[in-house]
Design an enzyme around this catalytic site. Sequence first.
Site, mmCIF file in Angstrom:
data_model
loop_
_atom_site.group_PDB
_atom_site.id
_atom_site.type_symbol
_atom_site.label_atom_id
_atom_site.label_comp_id
_atom_site.label_asym_id
_atom_site.label_seq_id
_atom_site.Cartn_x
_atom_site.Cartn_y
_atom_site.Cartn_z
ATOM 1 N N ASN A 44 -1.887 -8.945 -7.246
ATOM 2 C CA ASN A 44 -1.933 -10.126 -6.395
ATOM 3 C C ASN A 44 -0.999 -9.997 -5.197
ATOM 4 O OD1 ASN A 44 -1.957 -12.781 -5.329
ATOM 5 N ND2 ASN A 44 -2.459 -13.636 -7.320
ATOM 6 N N ASP A 45 0.299 -10.188 -5.428
ATOM 7 C CA ASP A 45 1.256 -10.230 -4.313
ATOM 8 C C ASP A 45 1.318 -8.918 -3.543
ATOM 9 O OD1 ASP A 45 1.994 -12.854 -5.061
ATOM 10 O OD2 ASP A 45 3.308 -12.038 -6.604
ATOM 11 N N ILE A 46 1.114 -7.791 -4.215
ATOM 12 C CA ILE A 46 1.255 -6.489 -3.555
ATOM 13 C C ILE A 46 0.085 -6.170 -2.636
ATOM 14 C CG2 ILE A 46 2.688 -5.545 -5.401
ATOM 15 C CD1 ILE A 46 0.178 -4.083 -6.423
ATOM 16 N N VAL A 47 -0.950 -7.027 -2.604
ATOM 17 C CA VAL A 47 -2.086 -6.829 -1.697
ATOM 18 C C VAL A 47 -2.281 -8.034 -0.788
ATOM 19 C CG1 VAL A 47 -3.272 -5.253 -3.276
ATOM 20 C CG2 VAL A 47 -3.725 -7.710 -3.436
ATOM 21 N N ALA A 82 4.687 -14.336 -7.566
ATOM 22 C CA ALA A 82 5.559 -15.008 -6.610
ATOM 23 C C ALA A 82 5.164 -16.463 -6.398
ATOM 24 C CB ALA A 82 5.538 -14.268 -5.271
#
Length: 467
Positions: free
Chosen positions: A389-392, A430
Amino acid sequence: MELLLQSCDLATAFLLIYGLRRMSSPATASSGIALAGIGMLIVTLASFLYAFGVKGEARPHLPVNLLLAGIALFVGTGWAWWRGGRVPLTAMPQMVALYNGMGGAAAAAISAIELLVHPDVGNVRLGIAIAGGFIGSFSFSGSLIAWAKLEGKLPKPWRPRFLQIGNGLVLLVAVASATAMPALLPNSQLLTLFFVFSLAFGALITLPIGGADMPVVISLCNACTGMAVGFEGFVLNHPALMIAGTVVGAAGSLLTLLMARAMNRSLGNILFSNFGETGREETQVTGQLKPISAEDAATTMCYARKVILVPGYGLAAAHAQQKLYELAKRLQEEGADVKFAIHPVAGRMPGHMDVLLAEAGVPYEMIVGLDEINGEFPTTDVALVVGANDIVNPAARTDKGSPIYGMPILDVDKAQQVYVIKRGQGKGYAGIENALFTADNCRMVYGDAQEVLGQMLQSIKELVGQR
């Protein structure tokens, strides 16, 4: 006896350093871990010989101490062997946090005993023993809080008003009691005060930290445990402990700084600020989520020439790494160029995704890091995101009000077509919306990752069979 003990220390030092060297490559990491483990076994068994290595010293409690040490070694080894083989990969971060904490607790216990029994060892060794006790206590309580957060026992960060002031006062008491020790030892009340407030400081400084920062916290606690062990090795004049502690402390410190840099944040910002509070207004994500069936997504992937797979924690939670690799092999059979893209902080601890894919048997040459893979997304036909999720999230590049602004991400949104496998419409670790999911080139495939990947595999087989 003295020569034998020194030989054991030398052999242990060599095995630890050489084992660490082999851990630098995924191809040799397994043997490196085994070599380092053999080194620790040697020095552990040699510690029993140490009891007979000092001459001229009366030790009436030696038989009892050896018995207790033997029982502790037997119980600890049995529990670790039994439990270690049953811990799922999704719970590995919790286990690592607990092991970090136990190492810190052991260093703190050594410090307490030395401060009570040998308070006249000299100012330098006394100071190092105190420092090791503080850092070990910090690591122990901080690791327990990290374990509780990852295990879901403490689901929300604890951020009362004036917390930082309270932390400062707790630290002040710990430092004041440490400063008074050289003049007042042996004093069990003062020693108790020091360790209570040292433990409290480690817990209080970890409680406000959010779940998205837990990988950094685990790495930091690992570094602290190494430093504490190294300090106590100096106090005990034990070369193996000094070398092992120094190596672990240095490696953990470097990894912590690298991970903080990968999140575009300083270590101080992680420890002393509330993640997500930027002081700026976050841009609201607009657009609609566009669902698609696994079968339709598989049709596009079947004809793609270049595919990048992006694993995240959701893949580990669904135990779907084997299915993902099967899909990768199937696409390769159809002539596609397939790679796995790994973000440095994907998952819940450093290297989580690398271990996950290695467990499924993915060849190392197919696993590519962020810096090497980002330039390939614009020429990629399909990017498949599984549980990340957050890393993309492209908001890290474009939205200055986002808590993750400036964090290096995988440029998945630049691919021609993006499919995201996700269980539901919840937010990431996050706790923020993902602008990728509403992008024009993105489609959502809802469902359990293992089931969805199985459906994709079946659909591709049927398509190939109809040709």
